[in-house]
Design a protein around this motif. Structure first.
Motif, PDB file in Angstrom:
ATOM      1  N   ASN A  95       0.829  -1.210   0.000  1.00 28.55           N
ATOM      2  CA  ASN A  95       0.000   0.000   0.000  1.00 28.55           C
ATOM      3  C   ASN A  95       0.859   1.254   0.000  1.00 28.55           C
ATOM      4  N   GLY A  96       0.426   2.216  -0.777  1.00 27.91           N
ATOM      5  CA  GLY A  96       1.140   3.477  -0.838  1.00 27.91           C
ATOM      6  C   GLY A  96       2.139   3.553  -1.979  1.00 27.91           C
ATOM      7  N   THR A  97       2.384   2.420  -2.626  1.00 25.62           N
ATOM      8  CA  THR A  97       3.356   2.427  -3.718  1.00 25.62           C
ATOM      9  C   THR A  97       2.774   3.059  -4.988  1.00 25.62           C
ATOM     10  N   THR A 102      -3.244   1.640  -6.878  1.00 28.70           N
ATOM     11  CA  THR A 102      -4.555   2.051  -7.372  1.00 28.70           C
ATOM     12  C   THR A 102      -4.412   3.077  -8.494  1.00 28.70           C
ATOM     13  N   THR A 103      -3.512   4.024  -8.285  1.00 30.47           N
ATOM     14  CA  THR A 103      -3.255   5.037  -9.308  1.00 30.47           C
ATOM     15  C   THR A 103      -2.783   4.378 -10.606  1.00 30.47           C
ATOM     16  N   THR A 104      -1.884   3.434 -10.484  1.00 31.66           N
ATOM     17  CA  THR A 104      -1.359   2.732 -11.657  1.00 31.66           C
ATOM     18  C   THR A 104      -2.475   1.973 -12.380  1.00 31.66           C
ATOM     19  N   GLY A 151       4.620  10.594 -12.495  1.00 29.58           N
ATOM     20  CA  GLY A 151       3.903  11.709 -11.890  1.00 29.58           C
ATOM     21  C   GLY A 151       2.528  11.266 -11.449  1.00 29.58           C
ATOM     22  N   GLU A 152       1.785  12.180 -10.845  1.00 29.71           N
ATOM     23  CA  GLU A 152       0.483  11.813 -10.288  1.00 29.71           C
ATOM     24  C   GLU A 152      -0.649  11.917 -11.303  1.00 29.71           C
ATOM     25  N   GLY A 153      -0.374  12.575 -12.418  1.00 31.10           N
ATOM     26  CA  GLY A 153      -1.424  12.828 -13.399  1.00 31.10           C
ATOM     27  C   GLY A 153      -1.840  11.592 -14.182  1.00 31.10           C
TER      28      GLY A 153
HETATM   29  P1  GDP Z   1      -1.787   2.328  -3.312  1.00 32.52           P
HETATM   30  O1  GDP Z   1      -2.031   2.371  -1.828  1.00 32.52           O
HETATM   31  O2  GDP Z   1      -0.628   1.475  -3.645  1.00 32.52           O
HETATM   32  O3  GDP Z   1      -2.988   2.001  -4.093  1.00 32.52           O
HETATM   33  O4  GDP Z   1      -1.291   3.809  -3.686  1.00 32.52           O
HETATM   34  P2  GDP Z   1      -2.041   5.005  -4.436  1.00 32.52           P
HETATM   35  O5  GDP Z   1      -2.370   4.616  -5.827  1.00 32.52           O
HETATM   36  O6  GDP Z   1      -3.136   5.501  -3.593  1.00 32.52           O
HETATM   37  O7  GDP Z   1      -0.864   6.070  -4.525  1.00 32.52           O
HETATM   38  C1  GDP Z   1      -0.251   6.639  -3.385  1.00 32.52           C
HETATM   39  C2  GDP Z   1       0.219   8.054  -3.720  1.00 32.52           C
HETATM   40  O8  GDP Z   1       1.268   8.006  -4.657  1.00 32.52           O
HETATM   41  C3  GDP Z   1      -0.863   8.927  -4.347  1.00 32.52           C
HETATM   42  O9  GDP Z   1      -0.785  10.210  -3.789  1.00 32.52           O
HETATM   43  C4  GDP Z   1      -0.485   8.941  -5.819  1.00 32.52           C
HETATM   44  O10 GDP Z   1      -0.920  10.112  -6.471  1.00 32.52           O
HETATM   45  C5  GDP Z   1       1.006   8.888  -5.740  1.00 32.52           C
HETATM   46  N1  GDP Z   1       1.637   8.359  -6.968  1.00 32.52           N
HETATM   47  C6  GDP Z   1       1.360   7.195  -7.614  1.00 32.52           C
HETATM   48  N2  GDP Z   1       2.156   7.021  -8.688  1.00 32.52           N
HETATM   49  C7  GDP Z   1       2.970   8.113  -8.735  1.00 32.52           C
HETATM   50  C8  GDP Z   1       4.047   8.529  -9.614  1.00 32.52           C
HETATM   51  O11 GDP Z   1       4.437   7.864 -10.581  1.00 32.52           O
HETATM   52  N3  GDP Z   1       4.654   9.717  -9.307  1.00 32.52           N
HETATM   53  C9  GDP Z   1       4.285  10.477  -8.232  1.00 32.52           C
HETATM   54  N4  GDP Z   1       4.951  11.608  -8.006  1.00 32.52           N
HETATM   55  N5  GDP Z   1       3.297  10.113  -7.410  1.00 32.52           N
HETATM   56  C10 GDP Z   1       2.641   8.953  -7.645  1.00 32.52           C
END
Ligand code: GDP
Length: 300
Positions: free
Chosen positions: A110-112, A115-117, A280-282
């Protein structure tokens, strides 16, 4: 490439520029080679790959004799690309070859950025004309399903979810079922990455996998690693690799680190290619990993 270069600016500044500056010294003496080694190690390239790179580079410089900065840059580039491996298949498998959807499971702590990916990948696939169903099997983190559903709505993918704290495997099962019913091309399953105990993780991911495989083969297991966590990421990688067969690595947050060498270390550790990188986050900040472009962004 301009965008990639901008996103990799931190690694370019320390790793790329550092190496080029050292290589442009008039005398490449023992001390300079040691500094080159150090620069690679600081950038998390890893011990064995660093030694290999320095050895090969030294030998080629020796054979070359006199050298210009351009020649050295070209050598360094070739050797870095070589180290990254040119014969890996880096395409994410999104075609099952059957008349059922391809199933991609996304795992990681978690936090890696799991979900965003998953959301970004759905976007890429949909932009490519594929239809996608999302499975919100991360029932551990309270907001994860909401977050995934928001991505789904944004990019045009249905999200299958269950109750908070529900059974991840049953959600994964339902997501694949939904994918089949809809005639979707790809089902992406976001999982929870609790690393408190290895057996807990193993039980959970193993169950998700088995349940998904009741519908058909699992086509891809992507391990998401946060590039900013360095050696810690490698430890995580090892644990996950023991639990499931990882078929590809996604290295996120490369924009936030000067230690871009972790790409090399993690591939070496798992023997599995980095397939995607997060820059990035976008929504558009997920890119296929291409060694040539990556190295060019680092050292020009
Ligand atoms: P999960 O807990 O693994 O599902 O993590 P999340 O998808 O919620 O992402 C955790 C944080 O990392 C969020 O604030 C995302 O926007 C950020 N994040 C994810 N991928 C990237 C990236 O490639 N670059 C940056 N700078 N931030 C990212």
């Amino acid at each position: 490439l301009i965008r990639l270069r901008a996103r990799l600016a931190r690694s370019q500044n320390s790793l790329g520029k550092g190496l080029l500056t050292l290589l442009s010294r008039e005398h490449l003496d023992e001390e300079t080679w040691e500094e080159i080694e150090e620069t690679l190690l600081i950038a998390d390239v890893g011990v064995a790959p660093t030694q290999e790179l320095v050895e090969r580079l030294r030998e080629r410089v020796r054979v070359l004799g006199t050298r210009t900065p351009e020649e050295l840059r070209a050598l360094l580039k070739e050797e870095l690309v070589h180290l990254l491996g040119t014969d890996f298949d880096r395409a994410v498998k999104t075609e099952s070859g059957l008349d059922t959807p391809a199933v991609v499971m996304v795992v990681g702590v978690n936090g890696t950025g799991k979900t965003t990916t998953t959301g970004k990948l759905a976007r890429v696939l949909i932009a490519d004309g594929r239809s996608v169903v999302l499975g919100a099997a991360d029932t551990f983190r309270a907001a994860a399903a909401d977050q995934l559903q928001t991505w789904g709505e944004r990019v045009g993918a249905r999200t299958v979810r269950g109750p908070e704290g529900g059974d991840p495997a049953s959600i994964a099962f339902d997501a694949v079922k939904e994918g089949i019913a809809e005639g979707a091309d790809v089902v992406l399953i976001d999982t929870a990455g609790r690393l408190h105990t290895k057996t807990g993780l193993m039980d959970e991911l193993g169950k998700v996998k088995r349940v998904v495989e009741k519908h058909g083969p699992l086509d891809e297991v992507l391990l998401v690693l946060d590039a900013t966590t360095g050696q810690n990421g490698l430890v995580q990688a090892r644990v996950f690799a023991e639990v499931v067969d990882i078929t590809g690595i996604v290295l996120t947050k490369l924009d936030g680190t000067a230690k871009g060498g972790i790409v090399i270390a993690v591939q070496r550790e798992l023997g599995v290619p980095v397939k995607l990188v997060g820059l990035g986050e976008g929504a558009d900040d997920l890119a296929p990993f291409e060694p040539e472009a990556f190295v060019t962004a680092l050292i020009g």
